[in-house]
Design a protein around this motif. Structure first.
Motif, short mmCIF file in Angstrom:
data_model
loop_
_atom_site.label_atom_id
_atom_site.label_comp_id
_atom_site.label_asym_id
_atom_site.label_seq_id
_atom_site.Cartn_x
_atom_site.Cartn_y
_atom_site.Cartn_z
N ARG A 226 0.86 -1.07 -0.27
CA ARG A 226 0.00 0.05 -0.02
C ARG A 226 0.94 1.21 0.18
O ARG A 226 0.52 2.20 -0.79
N TYR A 227 2.03 1.04 1.05
CA TYR A 227 2.62 2.47 1.02
C TYR A 227 3.57 2.44 -0.22
O TYR A 227 3.81 3.60 -0.71
N ALA A 228 3.86 1.32 -0.64
CA ALA A 228 4.72 1.48 -2.08
C ALA A 228 3.83 2.17 -3.16
O ALA A 228 4.60 2.84 -4.00
N TRP A 229 2.59 1.84 -3.21
CA TRP A 229 1.77 2.45 -4.14
C TRP A 229 1.64 3.83 -4.00
O TRP A 229 1.75 4.63 -5.10
N ILE A 230 1.38 4.40 -2.95
CA ILE A 230 1.27 5.91 -2.79
C ILE A 230 2.56 6.49 -3.08
O ILE A 230 2.57 7.60 -3.67
#
Length: 362
Positions: A226-230
């Protein structure tokens, strides 16, 4: 003898009589002269009193005349001010009518840069007519301006829907047009900007919700993805999002909305777990979350404190008690024991599986 003495005495008597007669005559003449002088003095006093009354009357007349002149001057001065105010108001009204017509043309042609400057001028001119809101012509102009603002708002919202349509690089003309549109948004009411940014952030996060709400990635051990996506989203759109003024803090507000969605989804994942979560998985998710929080704090440390505090306060008010309990329990139990699971092979296998899901890769 006696005869000479008698003659001498008679001569003396005649002299004394003559002196007495002269004195009586002189006294008689003095009384008459005194009466004449008294009468003359009385006449002079009466004449003086008359002149004093005449002077007083003329002074009163002069005072009345001065008061009338001053009153007329005040009337003229008041009339002058009214005429000046009227001329100024008519001049401003002419300017306002012309400016509104020009603004209408600019709005229809989507000339945002010119429309922004024109809208600022129109708003300033309108402020001079607040006291004339009930005048039909002013009411008509205000209504016309209100409709023009609605048209501008509609055009801006419509143009922003073209942003982020999946192209690798956005059209330069479109970006310039949207950059100019931001100037118009700033000239409109603050609620327009807030709504635009909110809609933009929601649109940007639609794919995120779709990807990480699916069965493949709706898991606690996929939190890092998730954090990689943002972060990837912020990097890839950094140049494109420069169209927004820095004062809008679009990237910051996007991250705030991302965090809210992520929190909600993670709480749902924890609530829907059929078995107790693996401690190592919880620790890894917590560690990645703390690292992501530190990155955000470092990235946005130079922003507007007031706006961010407001967001954080709103965030705290909406935060559920159940989520607070979960986070606090994990922090208390495992904060000193943060570590990475030993089964690295299993993690590599899971990461390879994640890469097969569209949009979830780093």
């Amino acid at each position: 003898g006696v005869e000479p003495l008698m003659q001498k005495i008679q001569s003396e008597i005649r002299r004394v009589d003559a002196s007495i007669l002269a004195a009586v005559r002189q006294q008689s003449n003095s009384g008459t002269k005194a009466k004449e002088e008294l009468a003359a003095a009385t006449n002079a006093v009466q004449e003086l009193m008359y002149k004093i009354r005449e002077i007083k009357t003329k002074a009163e007349q002069s005072e009345t005349m001065v008061q009338e002149i001053c009153r007329d001057i005040k009337k003229l001065d008041c009339a002058k001010r009214h005429i000046t105010t009227t001329i100024t108001a008519l001049h401003r009204l002419t300017m306002l009518v012309s400016a509104v017509e020009q603004l209408q043309v600019m709005a229809s042609k989507r000339q945002y840069k010119e429309a922004a400057a024109q809208l600022e001028a129109v708003n300033q001119l309108c402020s001079h007519f607040e006291a004339y809101r009930d005048v039909p012509k002013i009411s008509e102009l205000r209504e016309k301006l209100k409709n023009i603002k609605k048209i501008l708002k509609s055009h801006v919202y419509s143009d922003f829907t073209s942003l982020g349509t999946g192209k690798e690089t956005e059209d330069e003309d479109l970006l310039q047009q949207l950059s100019d549109a931001c100037l118009v948004v700033d000239a409109l009411e603050p609620s327009v900007r807030e709504e635009l940014v909110k809609n933009f952030c929601s649109k940007e996060l639609i794919s995120y919700k779709q990807i990480f709400d699916g069965a493949e990635l709706a898991k606690l051990d996929k939190t890092e993805r998730r954090y990689a996506w943002i972060k990837r989203r912020l990097r890839s759109n950094e140049d494109t999002w420069k169209i927004f003024p820095p004062s809008w803090h679009v990237d910051y507000l996007l991250c705030i909305q991302f965090c809210k969605i992520t929190r909600t989804q993670l709480v749902d994942i924890l609530n829907n777990l059929k078995e107790k979560p693996d401690v190592a998985t919880l620790l890894l998710a917590l560690q990645r979350t703390l690292e992501f929080e530190e990155e955000l704090a470092e990235k946005f440390s130079g922003g507007t404190t007031t706006a961010r505090n407001k967001e954080l306060e709103s965030d705290d008010e909406n935060e559920g008690t159940e989520h607070n309990k979960i986070v606090s329990d994990i922090r208390k139990k495992y904060e000193k024991k943060l570590g990475v699971p030993n089964d690295e092979a299993e993690q590599d296998k899971e990461k390879q599986k994640d890469l097969s899901v569209p949009g979830a890769g780093v």
